[in-house]
Design a protein around this motif. Sequence first.
Motif, short mmCIF file in Angstrom:
data_model
loop_
_atom_site.label_atom_id
_atom_site.label_comp_id
_atom_site.label_asym_id
_atom_site.label_seq_id
_atom_site.Cartn_x
_atom_site.Cartn_y
_atom_site.Cartn_z
N GLY A 176 0.81 -1.21 0.00
CA GLY A 176 0.00 0.00 0.00
C GLY A 176 0.84 1.25 0.00
N ASP A 177 0.16 2.40 0.08
CA ASP A 177 0.83 3.70 0.02
C ASP A 177 0.93 4.39 1.37
OD1 ASP A 177 1.20 4.17 -2.99
OD2 ASP A 177 -0.92 3.63 -2.85
N ARG A 178 0.22 3.90 2.36
CA ARG A 178 0.19 4.57 3.66
C ARG A 178 1.19 3.99 4.64
NH1 ARG A 178 -5.47 4.06 6.00
NH2 ARG A 178 -4.74 5.72 7.37
N ASP A 179 1.77 2.83 4.32
CA ASP A 179 2.68 2.16 5.24
C ASP A 179 3.99 1.83 4.56
OD1 ASP A 179 0.86 1.92 7.56
OD2 ASP A 179 -0.29 0.61 6.23
N SER A 180 5.02 1.58 5.36
CA SER A 180 6.32 1.19 4.84
C SER A 180 6.59 -0.30 5.03
CB SER A 180 7.42 2.00 5.54
OG SER A 180 7.38 1.80 6.95
N ARG A 181 5.55 -1.05 5.29
CA ARG A 181 5.68 -2.50 5.45
C ARG A 181 4.46 -3.19 4.85
NH1 ARG A 181 4.11 -0.17 10.12
NH2 ARG A 181 2.35 -1.07 11.26
N ILE A 182 4.61 -4.46 4.58
CA ILE A 182 3.51 -5.23 3.99
C ILE A 182 2.57 -5.67 5.10
CG2 ILE A 182 2.90 -7.23 2.56
CD1 ILE A 182 5.76 -7.17 1.47
N ASP A 183 1.52 -4.91 5.32
CA ASP A 183 0.57 -5.27 6.37
C ASP A 183 -0.88 -5.08 5.93
OD1 ASP A 183 0.47 -2.55 6.30
OD2 ASP A 183 0.71 -2.25 8.46
N ASN A 184 -1.11 -4.94 4.62
CA ASN A 184 -2.47 -4.85 4.11
C ASN A 184 -2.88 -6.18 3.51
OD1 ASN A 184 -3.19 -1.90 4.42
ND2 ASN A 184 -1.29 -1.72 3.25
N PHE A 185 -4.13 -6.54 3.69
CA PHE A 185 -4.59 -7.85 3.24
C PHE A 185 -6.10 -7.82 3.00
CE2 PHE A 185 -4.62 -7.73 7.84
CZ PHE A 185 -5.87 -8.22 8.17
N GLY A 186 -6.57 -8.87 2.37
CA GLY A 186 -8.00 -8.99 2.12
C GLY A 186 -8.34 -10.37 1.62
N ALA A 187 -9.62 -10.59 1.37
CA ALA A 187 -10.10 -11.88 0.90
C ALA A 187 -11.31 -11.68 0.00
CB ALA A 187 -10.46 -12.79 2.07
N ALA A 188 -11.53 -12.63 -0.88
CA ALA A 188 -12.66 -12.54 -1.81
C ALA A 188 -13.26 -13.91 -2.04
CB ALA A 188 -12.22 -11.93 -3.14
N LEU A 189 -14.56 -13.95 -2.23
CA LEU A 189 -15.28 -15.17 -2.55
C LEU A 189 -16.20 -14.86 -3.73
CD1 LEU A 189 -15.80 -18.13 -1.61
CD2 LEU A 189 -17.75 -17.25 -0.32
N ASN A 190 -16.03 -15.61 -4.83
CA ASN A 190 -16.81 -15.37 -6.04
C ASN A 190 -17.61 -16.61 -6.42
OD1 ASN A 190 -15.69 -12.62 -7.07
ND2 ASN A 190 -13.88 -13.83 -6.58
N PHE A 191 -18.80 -16.37 -6.93
CA PHE A 191 -19.68 -17.46 -7.38
C PHE A 191 -20.19 -17.11 -8.77
CE2 PHE A 191 -23.96 -19.13 -8.03
CZ PHE A 191 -23.76 -20.49 -7.81
N GLU A 192 -20.19 -18.09 -9.67
CA GLU A 192 -20.67 -17.84 -11.03
C GLU A 192 -21.35 -19.08 -11.58
OE1 GLU A 192 -19.07 -16.45 -15.46
OE2 GLU A 192 -17.77 -16.29 -13.69
N SER A 193 -22.57 -18.90 -12.05
CA SER A 193 -23.33 -19.97 -12.70
C SER A 193 -24.11 -19.34 -13.85
CB SER A 193 -24.30 -20.63 -11.72
OG SER A 193 -25.09 -21.60 -12.37
N VAL A 194 -23.76 -19.72 -15.08
CA VAL A 194 -24.35 -19.11 -16.26
C VAL A 194 -24.85 -20.18 -17.21
CG1 VAL A 194 -23.94 -17.60 -18.23
CG2 VAL A 194 -22.80 -17.13 -16.05
N SER A 195 -26.08 -20.03 -17.67
CA SER A 195 -26.65 -20.91 -18.69
C SER A 195 -27.23 -20.05 -19.80
CB SER A 195 -27.73 -21.82 -18.08
OG SER A 195 -28.81 -21.05 -17.58
N ASP A 196 -27.93 -20.67 -20.74
CA ASP A 196 -28.47 -19.91 -21.87
C ASP A 196 -29.51 -18.88 -21.45
OD1 ASP A 196 -26.86 -21.31 -23.58
OD2 ASP A 196 -28.38 -22.80 -24.10
#
Length: 382
Positions: free
Chosen positions: A213-233
Motif C-alpha cells: 500500500g501507500d500509507r505504510d512502509s511495510r507489507i501489512d495490508n490484506f484482504g479476501a474474496a469469494l466469487n460465485f458464477e453460474s451461467v446458462s443460456d
Amino acid sequence: MKKALLAATISAALAGGGAAGAATLEERLEAMEKRLNYLEKRVETQDEVILEKDREIAELKKTTGGNSAASSGSWVDNIEVSGLIEIEASHTSPDGDKDESDLITPTVELGIAAQVNDWVSAELVLLYEEDTDNDDGSGDGSDFSVDTAMVTIADPDSSWFVNAGQFTVPFGTYNTDMVADPLTLELGETGDTAIEAGWNFGMVTASVFTFQGDRDSRIDNFGAALNFESVSDNFGVIGHVGYINDLGESDFMVDEGFIADGDDVAAWVASAQFQFGAIRLTGEYLAAIDGFADAGDDEPSAFNVEAAIDFEIIGKPATFALAYGGSDEMDNINDGFTEERVGGTLSVEIFDGTAVALEYRNDEDYTGADADTITALLAVEF
C-alpha cells in the motif's frame, strides 16, 4: 539332295539361334532381379533417414517448447493483443452555474497476454486516462500508467493459482452497463503491487491477497474474496463478497490524501448480477466497518443498482440501462463526492467491436449542488 541339305542347315541355324535367345532372356531376368533388390534396399535406407529426421524434429520441439524458429513462428499463437479506445463528448448543466462542455479521450488501453508455458501466463495492460481536472480541480489531469503487470502461476492439473504483480485487488466487481463508473468503484477500487493466492472449486473461487500500500512502509495490508458464477443460456448469476483491512488504501482515498496518517479502517463489499434472458439486474454495496478518526469517525459507504435489457435496433445489438446510486458519510472526506445519482444509458454496437452510447445522469453532491450531464461515447475494442 541340295534342298534337303539346305533345309537341314536352316533348321540347325534356327535351333542354334533359339538356344542363344533363351540364354539372353535368363540373363536379363537375373539382372532385373538384382536391380529390384538394389532399389528396395535404397527405399528402406531412405525410410530410415526420414524416420530419423522426424525423431530429431520431435525432440527439437519438445526441448524448445515449440517456440523455436523451426516451429514456424508458433510462439505467436501463445500471445493475445487487445485494446480499447474511448472518445467522449459531454455537456453539463450545473444548478445555478454556467454550462460546461468537453471532448476528451477518457480511456485508452493496450493489453498483452501470453501463455508462457503450461504453468505460467503473463498479462500487461497500459492505460491512458484523460480528464479535465486534477484532484485539486485545476489543469489537465491526464495520466499514463501501467494498470496491470501480472504473472499467474497455476497448476494445469489442479485448482490453485497465484497472481503476483501490479493489478486491481479483488475487492468489488463494479459491473455496470452505464458510461459513468459506479460510485462503488470510485470509492473502493484498489490497485497496487500485490500477491494473491486462490482456489477454484467449480462455480466458486476463493482467494486471499496482501500488499504494502501507500500509507505504510511495510507489507501489512490484506484482504479476501469469494466469487460465485453460474451461467446458462437463459439464466445466470454472478456473486461476490470481499473484505479489505484498510479502505484508506483505495485509489480514491490515497489520491485524496486526507487520511494519510489515520488508522486502518476495514471495509466489506457485496455484489450480485442476475441475468434472465435479455434482462439483467445488478447490485453492489460497499461500506467501511469502522470510522475514520480524521473524518469525524464517519463510516463511508456507497451503493449502485441497475436494470438493463438487451435488444436489437435495425438489426444491431443494443442495451438500455437505468441506474440509481448513492453514498453516505462522505462529506467530511470530500463534499464534492456524489451523494445521489440517477441515470440512463442507451448503447448500440454499430459494427463488430464498435459501439456508441448516449447517457443522461443527474448528480447531487454533499454541498447540495445539482448537475445534469449528457454524455456521448464512441468505444472501439480490438
